[in-house]
Scaffold this motif. Structure first.
Motif, PDB file in Angstrom:
ATOM      1  N   GLN A 157       0.846  -1.197   0.000  1.00 28.25           N
ATOM      2  CA  GLN A 157       0.000   0.000   0.000  1.00 28.25           C
ATOM      3  C   GLN A 157       0.879   1.243   0.000  1.00 28.25           C
ATOM      4  OE1 GLN A 157      -0.954  -2.721   1.881  1.00 28.25           O
ATOM      5  NE2 GLN A 157      -2.794  -3.237   0.743  1.00 28.25           N
ATOM      6  N   TYR A 158       2.029   1.140  -0.634  1.00 24.48           N
ATOM      7  CA  TYR A 158       3.016   2.218  -0.772  1.00 24.48           C
ATOM      8  C   TYR A 158       3.797   2.486   0.502  1.00 24.48           C
ATOM      9  CZ  TYR A 158       0.278   2.606  -4.956  1.00 24.48           C
ATOM     10  OH  TYR A 158      -0.379   2.283  -6.111  1.00 24.48           O
ATOM     11  N   ASP A 159       3.178   2.266   1.662  1.00 24.52           N
ATOM     12  CA  ASP A 159       3.960   2.400   2.881  1.00 24.52           C
ATOM     13  C   ASP A 159       4.720   1.092   3.102  1.00 24.52           C
ATOM     14  OD1 ASP A 159       1.534   1.155   3.269  1.00 24.52           O
ATOM     15  OD2 ASP A 159       1.367   1.720   5.365  1.00 24.52           O
ATOM     16  N   THR A 160       5.711   1.125   3.951  1.00 26.51           N
ATOM     17  CA  THR A 160       6.598  -0.023   4.145  1.00 26.51           C
ATOM     18  C   THR A 160       6.705  -0.295   5.638  1.00 26.51           C
ATOM     19  OG1 THR A 160       8.614   1.260   4.457  1.00 26.51           O
ATOM     20  CG2 THR A 160       7.953   0.818   2.168  1.00 26.51           C
ATOM     21  N   PRO A 161       7.350  -1.378   6.022  1.00 27.72           N
ATOM     22  CA  PRO A 161       7.503  -1.624   7.461  1.00 27.72           C
ATOM     23  C   PRO A 161       8.282  -0.516   8.170  1.00 27.72           C
ATOM     24  CG  PRO A 161       7.958  -3.625   6.223  1.00 27.72           C
ATOM     25  CD  PRO A 161       7.830  -2.511   5.217  1.00 27.72           C
ATOM     26  N   ILE A 162       9.096   0.231   7.409  1.00 27.77           N
ATOM     27  CA  ILE A 162       9.828   1.341   8.020  1.00 27.77           C
ATOM     28  C   ILE A 162       8.914   2.568   8.028  1.00 27.77           C
ATOM     29  CG2 ILE A 162      11.838   2.858   7.776  1.00 27.77           C
ATOM     30  CD1 ILE A 162      12.793   0.104   8.270  1.00 27.77           C
ATOM     31  N   GLU A 163       8.706   3.097   9.211  1.00 22.58           N
ATOM     32  CA  GLU A 163       7.847   4.270   9.325  1.00 22.58           C
ATOM     33  C   GLU A 163       8.426   5.417   8.498  1.00 22.58           C
ATOM     34  OE1 GLU A 163       7.016   5.010  13.505  1.00 22.58           O
ATOM     35  OE2 GLU A 163       6.408   7.043  12.882  1.00 22.58           O
ATOM     36  N   GLY A 164       7.574   6.072   7.741  1.00 20.29           N
ATOM     37  CA  GLY A 164       8.048   7.225   6.976  1.00 20.29           C
ATOM     38  C   GLY A 164       8.772   6.858   5.698  1.00 20.29           C
ATOM     39  N   LEU A 165       8.825   5.595   5.363  1.00 16.30           N
ATOM     40  CA  LEU A 165       9.432   5.189   4.086  1.00 16.30           C
ATOM     41  C   LEU A 165       8.343   4.643   3.167  1.00 16.30           C
ATOM     42  CD1 LEU A 165      11.890   4.621   2.243  1.00 16.30           C
ATOM     43  CD2 LEU A 165      12.077   2.382   3.337  1.00 16.30           C
ATOM     44  N   TYR A 166       8.291   5.181   1.965  1.00 17.10           N
ATOM     45  CA  TYR A 166       7.252   4.793   1.005  1.00 17.10           C
ATOM     46  C   TYR A 166       7.883   4.390  -0.319  1.00 17.10           C
ATOM     47  CZ  TYR A 166       4.035   7.139   4.216  1.00 17.10           C
ATOM     48  OH  TYR A 166       3.306   7.507   5.314  1.00 17.10           O
ATOM     49  N   LEU A 167       7.122   3.658  -1.101  1.00 14.64           N
ATOM     50  CA  LEU A 167       7.524   3.324  -2.467  1.00 14.64           C
ATOM     51  C   LEU A 167       6.651   4.119  -3.433  1.00 14.64           C
ATOM     52  CD1 LEU A 167       7.689  -0.600  -2.478  1.00 14.64           C
ATOM     53  CD2 LEU A 167       9.614   1.009  -2.372  1.00 14.64           C
ATOM     54  N   CYS A 168       7.235   4.570  -4.542  1.00 14.10           N
ATOM     55  CA  CYS A 168       6.393   5.291  -5.506  1.00 14.10           C
ATOM     56  C   CYS A 168       6.673   4.890  -6.951  1.00 14.10           C
ATOM     57  CB  CYS A 168       6.577   6.796  -5.359  1.00 14.10           C
ATOM     58  SG  CYS A 168       8.120   7.417  -6.060  1.00 14.10           S
ATOM     59  N   GLY A 169       7.485   3.844  -7.163  1.00 15.42           N
ATOM     60  CA  GLY A 169       7.858   3.491  -8.528  1.00 15.42           C
ATOM     61  C   GLY A 169       7.065   2.321  -9.081  1.00 15.42           C
ATOM     62  N   ALA A 170       7.506   1.859 -10.254  1.00 14.97           N
ATOM     63  CA  ALA A 170       6.812   0.783 -10.943  1.00 14.97           C
ATOM     64  C   ALA A 170       6.785  -0.509 -10.135  1.00 14.97           C
ATOM     65  CB  ALA A 170       7.461   0.541 -12.301  1.00 14.97           C
ATOM     66  N   ALA A 171       7.690  -0.632  -9.162  1.00 14.62           N
ATOM     67  CA  ALA A 171       7.675  -1.829  -8.311  1.00 14.62           C
ATOM     68  C   ALA A 171       6.362  -1.916  -7.563  1.00 14.62           C
ATOM     69  CB  ALA A 171       8.836  -1.787  -7.324  1.00 14.62           C
ATOM     70  N   ALA A 172       5.766  -0.760  -7.319  1.00 17.47           N
ATOM     71  CA  ALA A 172       4.517  -0.724  -6.563  1.00 17.47           C
ATOM     72  C   ALA A 172       3.330  -0.829  -7.524  1.00 17.47           C
ATOM     73  CB  ALA A 172       4.436   0.581  -5.770  1.00 17.47           C
ATOM     74  N   HIS A 173       2.176  -1.073  -6.987  1.00 16.34           N
ATOM     75  CA  HIS A 173       0.926  -1.112  -7.743  1.00 16.34           C
ATOM     76  C   HIS A 173       0.697   0.213  -8.475  1.00 16.34           C
ATOM     77  CE1 HIS A 173      -3.311  -1.965  -8.492  1.00 16.34           C
ATOM     78  NE2 HIS A 173      -3.568  -0.757  -8.058  1.00 16.34           N
ATOM     79  N   PRO A 174       0.206   0.311  -9.679  1.00 14.26           N
ATOM     80  CA  PRO A 174      -0.158  -0.818 -10.556  1.00 14.26           C
ATOM     81  C   PRO A 174       0.930  -1.225 -11.536  1.00 14.26           C
ATOM     82  CG  PRO A 174      -1.140   1.190 -11.394  1.00 14.26           C
ATOM     83  CD  PRO A 174      -0.314   1.586 -10.198  1.00 14.26           C
ATOM     84  N   GLY A 175       2.203  -0.992 -11.215  1.00 17.12           N
ATOM     85  CA  GLY A 175       3.267  -1.534 -12.034  1.00 17.12           C
ATOM     86  C   GLY A 175       3.836  -0.565 -13.050  1.00 17.12           C
ATOM     87  N   GLY A 176       4.505  -1.163 -14.052  1.00 16.63           N
ATOM     88  CA  GLY A 176       5.333  -0.365 -14.951  1.00 16.63           C
ATOM     89  C   GLY A 176       4.610   0.223 -16.143  1.00 16.63           C
ATOM     90  N   GLY A 177       5.418   0.797 -17.019  1.00 18.46           N
ATOM     91  CA  GLY A 177       4.881   1.575 -18.136  1.00 18.46           C
ATOM     92  C   GLY A 177       4.769   3.015 -17.679  1.00 18.46           C
ATOM     93  N   LEU A 178       4.749   3.915 -18.652  1.00 19.75           N
ATOM     94  CA  LEU A 178       4.729   5.330 -18.289  1.00 19.75           C
ATOM     95  C   LEU A 178       3.304   5.770 -18.026  1.00 19.75           C
ATOM     96  CD1 LEU A 178       7.354   6.499 -20.909  1.00 19.75           C
ATOM     97  CD2 LEU A 178       7.708   5.837 -18.532  1.00 19.75           C
ATOM     98  N   THR A 179       2.816   5.446 -16.831  1.00 18.24           N
ATOM     99  CA  THR A 179       1.447   5.789 -16.450  1.00 18.24           C
ATOM    100  C   THR A 179       1.421   6.945 -15.463  1.00 18.24           C
ATOM    101  OG1 THR A 179       1.458   4.315 -14.536  1.00 18.24           O
ATOM    102  CG2 THR A 179       0.758   3.356 -16.631  1.00 18.24           C
ATOM    103  N   GLY A 180       2.419   6.995 -14.617  1.00 13.39           N
ATOM    104  CA  GLY A 180       2.416   7.973 -13.535  1.00 13.39           C
ATOM    105  C   GLY A 180       1.567   7.543 -12.355  1.00 13.39           C
ATOM    106  N   LEU A 181       0.911   6.395 -12.469  1.00 13.79           N
ATOM    107  CA  LEU A 181      -0.032   6.009 -11.414  1.00 13.79           C
ATOM    108  C   LEU A 181       0.625   5.594 -10.095  1.00 13.79           C
ATOM    109  CD1 LEU A 181      -2.936   4.292 -13.354  1.00 13.79           C
ATOM    110  CD2 LEU A 181      -2.794   6.583 -12.380  1.00 13.79           C
ATOM    111  N   PRO A 182       1.708   4.791 -10.132  1.00 15.00           N
ATOM    112  CA  PRO A 182       2.325   4.479  -8.834  1.00 15.00           C
ATOM    113  C   PRO A 182       2.719   5.765  -8.100  1.00 15.00           C
ATOM    114  CG  PRO A 182       3.225   3.047 -10.531  1.00 15.00           C
ATOM    115  CD  PRO A 182       2.368   4.071 -11.230  1.00 15.00           C
ATOM    116  N   GLY A 183       3.246   6.729  -8.849  1.00 14.17           N
ATOM    117  CA  GLY A 183       3.663   7.991  -8.236  1.00 14.17           C
ATOM    118  C   GLY A 183       2.482   8.752  -7.655  1.00 14.17           C
ATOM    119  N   ARG A 184       1.392   8.788  -8.423  1.00 15.26           N
ATOM    120  CA  ARG A 184       0.205   9.513  -7.949  1.00 15.26           C
ATOM    121  C   ARG A 184      -0.406   8.823  -6.728  1.00 15.26           C
ATOM    122  NH1 ARG A 184      -4.941   7.916  -8.487  1.00 15.26           N
ATOM    123  NH2 ARG A 184      -6.601   9.464  -8.256  1.00 15.26           N
ATOM    124  N   ASN A 185      -0.600   7.511  -6.837  1.00 11.46           N
ATOM    125  CA  ASN A 185      -1.228   6.796  -5.720  1.00 11.46           C
ATOM    126  C   ASN A 185      -0.380   6.895  -4.457  1.00 11.46           C
ATOM    127  OD1 ASN A 185      -3.080   6.098  -7.644  1.00 11.46           O
ATOM    128  ND2 ASN A 185      -2.600   3.909  -7.666  1.00 11.46           N
TER     129      ASN A 185
END
Ligand SMILES: Cc1cc2nc3c(=O)[nH]c(=O)nc-3n(C[C@H](O)[C@H](O)[C@H](O)COP(=O)(O)OP(=O)(O)OC[C@H]3O[C@@H](n4cnc5c(N)ncnc54)[C@H](O)[C@@H]3O)c2cc1C
Lengths: 526, 408
Positions: free
Chosen positions: A485-513
């Motif tokens: 859900q973009y947050d991680t076990p480390i408090e204050g650390l988030y993911l925003c790239g294609a590794a996260a939902h909904p994945g790769g391609g130039l969508t911008g969606l992982p970054g937005r979500n």
């Protein structure tokens, strides 16, 4: 804003990586009042959306060369058009045939070749149906993946919308069909619907390109739908100036929003104190502190390299370590002394997206090699010649060709060091079969194998999507359970790239979500 | 006598009928096991009862017992990140465990549920042995991702005996072991006996004075003979014991056995059938003021909630064995739990047990009764027995802590 207070404004954010998703995430947050800095390891922003001068005077899109799924929501939210976004001429797909019976695949139209009326009719129906499915999945794309246990209100809303879309958006019969094919392979589905081997090969390519999958691999209907999502709102295009111009527009939008950006600033590690991210340390040793750290890097880089793995629970680390994220696509860039002469193609047609995947057997055979850690003897190719529409990319009269070639497995048995030329030769030899004399037109060449992509783009495994888009690595399991859900076990650390939902391609969606997730987690104090 | 080739006695026999593996002590062990009452412990042929259970039990409590400990799961952990690895593995802080010391540890999965327990030996600077109840290699390897640490299963490379009881110190001294007088509880002594290297730790599973002896398998029989030499001169009552006697002693001592007293997390399928250290009453083993360990976040969350259940020690009135008994809260008339391990304690003249008891809203039930089914001449009867919770172990004799120990 209310008496509970807006605290986002006082929060500082470091974004590790300035890929398109990092730029999108940073822009959203900056617009909401966060103080955001992006630290990018490379000399330019954009990550996989950067342009690259691979030979003097010849420019191509470094990795991604076709814009096919940028989210319209992101585009308007971030006012990208005002920042100079130009998506370029839209293109169709032309599936090449050795005998010159090429077929052109539009959004829901088919032309050329010796297609039967049945196939032409079926294609329209098939595409409308599948685009419908892709649209039905939109509530999932536009939200954090719902947790199945301990759902919050948003999760319930997402699932409700999804259910509504499936049942009422699609209608009963379509929904039943969707549930039937959702988990199966594209091979069976295409054989049910079409006759033309060339047509089936072309669609199969879209289902497997970028994945470690062949047409017979289960789950390839889903990957095809993911690929198709862009067609629910726009047509694929070739941005002029290469993909770097899209990155530039995003960069301008970020700057307009107040984001500070640094290039050549490789993050060496994310600083964690008492289980919370407090900043980063650059390769230079410089330390920067912030309330929130957001990683645009892939999951393995983030959790195994940037953070000491002992900061996580053991099973979490094991899950990350087991993510399947070895790339299968090589990028080949060729400088040509003129336009290639593909039998039966006009110049106008040469400027479209050309693919070589003559039938599904060919595609499956290409994949077979990859299973055994070999590159395909006869690879699948996705070819663009962007210099036809944009003459600035090559010297006058000359052209550049940009090719995504599959399968080129990351962990090649013989090692890429001695094999990269051999694979490039295979790519050229395959094209030569469609364009006699092609080899002699090449003046300069470059190949980026997944290993090269790993080192040049700081992307472990060099995978198109930062990780396979397989059902066990999607939605609430992307990139892994515990960080989906973009947050991680480390408090204050988030993911925003294609590794996260909904994945790769130039969508911008992982970054937005991800940005929305950060805002929700920090904006309001209870 | 020519020396056997190293590990010769450990090579698994190719005979398919060989279901259980003989331990390096086997040839001596059988001489003490007229009952031939064998069972499998980790695949080794292990006596349940050697001769007479009561005598074996009283050897632990009154004289000296010897038990083959070889089958216990053992792992050698070393390398630059060994300590970092261990501190991330277990819930307690082992950062200050000095070389030559042993400590009791548990480890959890990500959800803070206990996978297993064991003893951690800091053998020599930077070199550790972890003894576990169950096979743990997979979990240890999985926990080592990203760390520079070597983990080796060494169960079959180390032969071990447990020597427990009030006269264990005297027996070992008489057998020729030098330096035991200064060895404190949970200490390790590296020494030589006759011609072989011997490691002794002052550890055990009985709540009494006792030692564990560790040698190479090739030295196993020499160790055995050295140990029994004083007894053969009629000086000591030394008795070989099986797992049943140990079971009685360990319940008296309040030690838990993962898999018996609670379902280990790895083998648990159903929700809430696994247990956290808090639920096992092992709060003292959880240290939140140390570097991150697996399960920490889950345990922090759990600590913020009221206690829902505990593994408790119960003294059960009457003389009927509370085997598998249901437990009831007499005040509210509710079923609140079950008995796990239980035993008649000959030395306390009482039934004692470990029981999994539910607390409603964190409140300790005030009156617990066990419903006991028992047979009289093949006829089933039911009865009720009042239970009394015990915070302390039922048996923990002060002599276990004295250094030097008394030379009984
Ligand atoms: C061969 C190939 C062809 C592709 N073709 C297409 C296509 O035609 N169309 C399409 O839509 N998609 C395509 N893709 C997929 C697309 O490129 C990616 O999905 C997309 O780039 C992901 O964007 P991102 O912002 O999440 O990550 P990335 O673009 O990978 O950006 C991540 C950024 O983080 C930076 N970074 C990583 N680690 C650090 C660090 N420690 N410190 C600082 N910075 C760091 C990297 O340098 C990089 O700039 C292709 C991918 C490949 C591999």
């Amino acid at each position: 804003m209310t008496k509970t207070g807006f605290v986002g404004a006082s929060k500082s954010v470091l974004v590790v990586g300035g890929g398109h998703n990092g730029l999108v995430c940073a822009s959203y947050l900056a617009r909401a009042g966060y103080r955001v800095d992006i630290l990018e390891a490379r000399s330019a922003m954009g990550g996989g959306a950067a342009s690259s001068d691979f030979a003097e005077g010849y420019r191509v899109s470094g990795l991604a060369h076709i814009l096919h799924s940028l989210s319209p929501q992101v585009r308007s939210d971030l006012q990208l058009d005002a920042a100079g976004l130009e998506t370029g001429d839209s293109i169709d797909t032309i599936a090449l045939d050795k005998a010159g019976q090429h077929i052109t695949l539009g959004i829901d139209t088919l032309a050329g070749g010796d297609l039967s009326a049945d196939d032409i009719e079926a294609y329209g129906r098939f595409k409308r149906e599948f685009i419908g499915y892709a649209k039905a999945l939109e509530p999932l794309m536009m939200n954090k993946p719902p947790r199945l246990k301990d759902m919050d209100r948003r999760d319930k809303l997402t699932l409700a919308k999804l259910g509504w879309q499936l049942r009422f958006g699609l209608g009963k019969d379509s929904m039943r069909e969707f549930l039937r094919i959702g988990g199966i392979n594209i091979y069976d589905v295409l054989n049910e619907v079409f006759d033309s081997p060339l047509l089936k090969g072309a669609i199969a390519l879209d289902a497997v390109m970028g994945q470690h999958m062949g047409p017979r691999t289960p789950n390839t209907v889903l990957t095809y739908l993911h690929r198709l999502w862009g067609e629910t709102h726009s047509r694929p295009s070739l941005p002029s100036g290469g993909m770097g111009s899209i990155a530039k527009a995003l960069e301008r939008a970020a700057a307009n929003a107040g984001v500070s950006m640094r290039t050549a600033a490789k993050v060496q590690r994310i600083l964690v104190v008492d289980g919370a991210a407090v900043g980063v340390e650059l390769e230079s040793g410089e330390q920067l502190h912030a309330d929130i750290v957001i990683s645009n890097a892939d999951a393995k880089t983030t959790f195994l390299k940037l953070v000491d793995s002992s900061e996580f629970d053991a099973m979490f680390v094991h899950r990350v370590n087991s993510i399947r994220a070895n790339g299968d696509v090589a990028k080949v860039h060729l400088a040509l002394d003129g336009l290639p002469k593909i039998v039966g193609l006009s110049v106008e047609q040469l400027s479209q997206r050309l693919i070589i995947a003559p039938n599904m057997r060919y595609v499956e055979h290409a994949f077979n090699h990859s299973k055994y850690a070999e590159f395909s003897e006869n690879p699948l190719l996705e070819i663009t010649i962007p210099s036809i529409a944009d003459s600035s990319l090559a010297p006058p009269g000359h052209h550049v060709m940009s090719i995504s070639a599959s399968f080129a497995p990351y962990a090649l048995k013989l090692g890429w060091e001695t094999q990269r030329d051999a694979f490039m030769q295979r790519v050229i030899a395959v094209i030569e079969q469609y364009a006699p004399g092609f080899g002699a037109q090449i003046i300069a060449r470059e190949i980026l194998t997944p290993v090269d992509i790993e080192t040049q783009y700081h992307l472990s495994g060099g995978h198109w999507h930062h990780g396979e888009m397989a059902i066990d690595q999607l939605f609430m399991l992307r990139p892994v359970y515990g960080a989906a859900q973009y947050d991680t076990p480390i408090e204050g650390l988030y993911l925003c790239g294609a590794a996260a939902h909904p994945g790769g391609g130039l969508t911008g969606l992982p970054g937005r979500n991800a940005a929305q997730r950060v805002m929700r987690a920090t904006e309001w104090r209870p | 006598m020519s020396k056997p080739p190293p590990n010769a006695d450990l090579t698994p026999l190719p005979d398919y009928r060989q279901v259980l593996q003989p331990s390096p002590f086997h040839t001596r062990l059988v001489e003490h096991c007229p009952l031939q009452n064998w069972m499998s412990w980790n695949g080794y042929q292990t006596p349940r009862v050697c001769d007479v259970l009561a005598s074996e039990y009283f050897a632990i409590r009154s004289t000296c017992s010897v038990m083959d400990l070889t089958p216990m799961e053992k792992y050698r952990i070393a390398g630059p990140d060994a300590l970092k690895f261990l501190n991330r593995l277990v819930t307690r802080d082992v950062g200050d465990l000095k070389a030559g010391r042993v400590t009791y540890v548990v480890w959890c999965n990500d959800e803070g549920k206990v996978l297993d327990d064991g003893t951690l030996f800091h053998l020599r600077a930077g070199e550790y042995r972890l003894c576990a109840q169950h096979h743990q290699l997979d979990w240890l390897l999985l926990s080592s991702i990203g760390m520079d640490v070597s983990i080796q299963a060494e169960t079959h490379q180390v032969a071990a005996l447990s020597v427990q009881g009030p006269t264990s110190y005297a027996l070992l001294t008489a057998a020729g072991v030098v330096g035991l007088d200064q060895l404190k509880p949970f200490g390790i002594l590296h020494t030589r006996l006759r011609v072989f290297d011997l490691m002794i730790s002052r550890t055990g599973f009985t709540g009494d004075l006792g030692y564990e002896l560790w040698v190479e398998p090739a030295a196993a029989l020499s160790l055995w003979d050295a140990l029994f030499a004083p007894a053969q001169q009629g000086l000591f009552d030394v008795r070989v014991i099986g797992l049943s006697a140990l079971e009685m002693a360990r319940i008296e001592a309040g030690f838990i056995v993962p898999g018996d007293d609670f379902n280990t997390a790895e083998t648990t399928v159903r929700a809430d059938h696994d247990r956290s250290p808090f639920e096992l009453g092992l709060d003292w083993l959880v240290n939140f003021d140390k570097p991150h360990f697996t399960g920490k976040r889950a345990l922090l969350r759990e600590r913020a909630r009221p206690v829902m259940r505990r593994l408790v020690k119960l003294r059960v009135s009457g003389n009927k064995p509370p085997m598998d008994s249901f437990l009831y809260d007499a005040e509210h008339g509710r079923r609140i739990g079950t008995v796990k391990s239980q035993s008649w304690s000959p030395i306390l003249k009482s039934n004692v047990c470990l029981a999994d008891v539910g607390y409603s809203n964190g409140l300790v039930p005030s009156q617990i009764w066990a419903e006991i089914y028992y047979q009289k001449e093949l006829e089933w009867r039911a009865t009720w027995a009042e239970c009394f919770m015990s915070e302390k172990p039922f048996w923990a004799h002060p002599r276990r802590l004295k250094t030097p120990p008394r030379n009984f």
